[in-house]
Design an enzyme around this catalytic site. Structure first.
Site, PDB file in Angstrom:
ATOM      1  N   LYS A  45     -72.168  62.675  10.142  1.00  0.00           N
ATOM      2  CA  LYS A  45     -72.587  63.766   9.427  1.00  0.00           C
ATOM      3  C   LYS A  45     -72.923  63.539   8.098  1.00  0.00           C
ATOM      4  O   LYS A  45     -72.391  62.640   7.372  1.00  0.00           O
ATOM      5  CB  LYS A  45     -71.406  64.668   9.564  1.00  0.00           C
ATOM      6  CG  LYS A  45     -71.495  65.797   9.007  1.00  0.00           C
ATOM      7  CD  LYS A  45     -72.005  66.971   9.479  1.00  0.00           C
ATOM      8  CE  LYS A  45     -72.170  68.144   8.570  1.00  0.00           C
ATOM      9  NZ  LYS A  45     -73.363  69.176   9.059  1.00  0.00           N
ATOM     10  N   MET A  71     -73.734  75.757   8.828  1.00  0.00           N
ATOM     11  CA  MET A  71     -72.813  74.999   8.644  1.00  0.00           C
ATOM     12  C   MET A  71     -72.103  74.948   7.299  1.00  0.00           C
ATOM     13  O   MET A  71     -70.744  75.199   7.271  1.00  0.00           O
ATOM     14  CB  MET A  71     -72.775  73.795   9.497  1.00  0.00           C
ATOM     15  CG  MET A  71     -73.292  73.761  10.808  1.00  0.00           C
ATOM     16  SD  MET A  71     -72.274  74.849  11.942  1.00  0.00           S
ATOM     17  CE  MET A  71     -70.757  73.525  12.087  1.00  0.00           C
ATOM     18  N   GLY A  72     -72.953  74.587   6.437  1.00  0.00           N
ATOM     19  CA  GLY A  72     -72.511  74.489   5.020  1.00  0.00           C
ATOM     20  C   GLY A  72     -71.652  73.278   4.711  1.00  0.00           C
ATOM     21  O   GLY A  72     -70.766  73.195   4.003  1.00  0.00           O
ATOM     22  N   CYS A 128     -80.797  69.584   3.166  1.00  0.00           N
ATOM     23  CA  CYS A 128     -79.959  70.750   3.833  1.00  0.00           C
ATOM     24  C   CYS A 128     -80.206  72.119   3.268  1.00  0.00           C
ATOM     25  O   CYS A 128     -80.442  72.437   2.094  1.00  0.00           O
ATOM     26  CB  CYS A 128     -78.471  70.327   3.370  1.00  0.00           C
ATOM     27  SG  CYS A 128     -77.542  71.540   3.717  1.00  0.00           S
TER      28      CYS A 128
HETATM   29  C1  DHB Z   1     -76.245  71.199   7.182  1.00  0.00           C
HETATM   30  C2  DHB Z   1     -77.318  71.573   7.569  1.00  0.00           C
HETATM   31  C3  DHB Z   1     -78.426  70.587   7.416  1.00  0.00           C
HETATM   32  O1  DHB Z   1     -79.702  70.998   8.051  1.00  0.00           O
HETATM   33  C4  DHB Z   1     -78.205  69.459   7.066  1.00  0.00           C
HETATM   34  O2  DHB Z   1     -79.390  68.645   6.767  1.00  0.00           O
HETATM   35  C5  DHB Z   1     -77.192  69.147   6.368  1.00  0.00           C
HETATM   36  C6  DHB Z   1     -76.020  70.023   6.584  1.00  0.00           C
HETATM   37  C7  DHB Z   1     -74.982  72.202   7.425  1.00  0.00           C
HETATM   38  O3  DHB Z   1     -75.049  73.241   7.201  1.00  0.00           O
HETATM   39  O4  DHB Z   1     -73.885  71.660   7.326  1.00  0.00           O
END
Ligand code: DHB
Length: 309
Positions: A45, A71-72, A128
């Site tokens: 992640k 998701m953040g 993100c």
């Molecule tokens: C999240 C979403 C994304 O597209 C990414 O590249 C990294 C994190 C997220 O919201 O957690």
């Protein structure tokens, strides 16, 4: 060596399919189960300097052909992922760190530390879309260049960029110039399409809570956008940079399309979240069958061979 084994930035992958950074890859248990699965790598992640709880729920909703999420960046903080690497080595497959800074300094700190670790590849997430007030870096070429120049010489492990979708060749061209200038070894195309909106007409409401309902779109909806970005970068980078395709890979046929477009490997996110880790073996077997039927004996013999009308 199987028909679908491949290489990304000089690192060997036993198959063409691995997980995408995002779903089910934030905890140690989840990363262990990726180690035990047929995913050809363990992609972690995207992490930040400090642990984060992420955005308020509901923040991930499945749709008929994909998902919308905001998701953040819920994650345990980069130090935990550094710790996990030693234990994950036992699975004998590539381990990929994904770093998502909230500032230039964050990128420098995290890349420096992962350079000293046992990961095989470092994916630098410049896309993100889900942090309020933080635009996707890769849409700002000046800021992207500052980051690339600050992280390029921090170690020998191959660096890659996770890119957002671009919908004009002029943008892909500008990014390709930076990729070549700063010796980036792989790219991941594409992140979810940022800041999309899904509306529930019954409830007359948004369907996710963060950011007034705006979130990243993934899955089948975005496959043509992902294929276009893989192809455009394949044409621009002249084989000097490996490409992960990601966005709507659901079947072996989808993976085969990414292969024709020029991807060295594909990552699976939305389908993994829905189907679980069986998807890696299923999609890879479907791809093997297609290659066998068409008489292709390797990934390399098909890669990029898209025909034009
Ligand atoms: C999240 C979403 C994304 O597209 C990414 O590249 C990294 C994190 C997220 O919201 O957690």
């Amino acid at each position: 060596m199987s028909r679908t084994s491949t290489q990304v930035a000089g690192v060997k992958f036993d198959s063409y399919i691995c997980n995408a950074s995002g779903p089910l890859d934030a905890s140690f248990e989840e990363l262990q189960s990726l180690g035990e699965s047929k995913s050809s790598a363990i992609m972690m992640k995207s992490c930040t300097i400090e642990p984060r709880e992420g955005n308020p729920e509901p923040r991930y909703v499945r749709l008929p052909h994909g998902a919308i999420q905001s998701m953040g960046l819920p994650n345990l903080g980069y130090k935990k992922y550094l710790d996990f690497v030693k234990d994950l080595k036992k699975y004998s497959k590539p381990i990929i760190a994904s770093v998502s800074g909230l500032s230039l300094d964050d990128y420098v700190v995290m890349v420096k530390e992962f350079q000293k670790s046992d990961v095989d590849l470092i994916e630098v997430n410049l896309s993100c879309p889900n942090i309020e007030g933080k635009p996707q870096v890769a849409y700002d070429f000046e800021q992207s260049e500052k980051i690339l120049s600050a992280i390029r010489n921090l170690g020998k492990k191959p660096l890659g960029l996770k890119l957002p979708p671009y919908n004009d060749f002029s943008f892909q061209k500008q990014m390709a110039e930076l990729i070549l200038k700063y010796d980036i070894k792989f790219i991941t195309c594409i992140n979810s399409i940022g800041n999309t909106l899904v509306i529930d007409p019954e409830k007359e409401s948004t369907i996710i809570k963060p950011k007034r309902g705006f979130g990243g779109l993934s899955g089948e909806y975005i496959k043509p956008v992902a294929l276009a970005n893989v192809r455009a970068f394949y044409e621009l980078l002249n084989g000097k940079v490996s490409i992960f395709g990601v966005g709507g890979v659901n079947t072996g046929s989808d993976a085969f399309e990414f292969l024709l477009a020029g991807a060295d490997a594909v990552q699976v996110g939305t389908v993994f979240e829905k189907e679980g880790s069986g998807c890696f073996e299923r999609i890879n077997m479907e791809l093997e069958e297609i290659l066998l039927k068409k008489g292709y004996d390797s990934i390399e013999s098909v890669k990029g061979n898209l025909k034009y009308l």
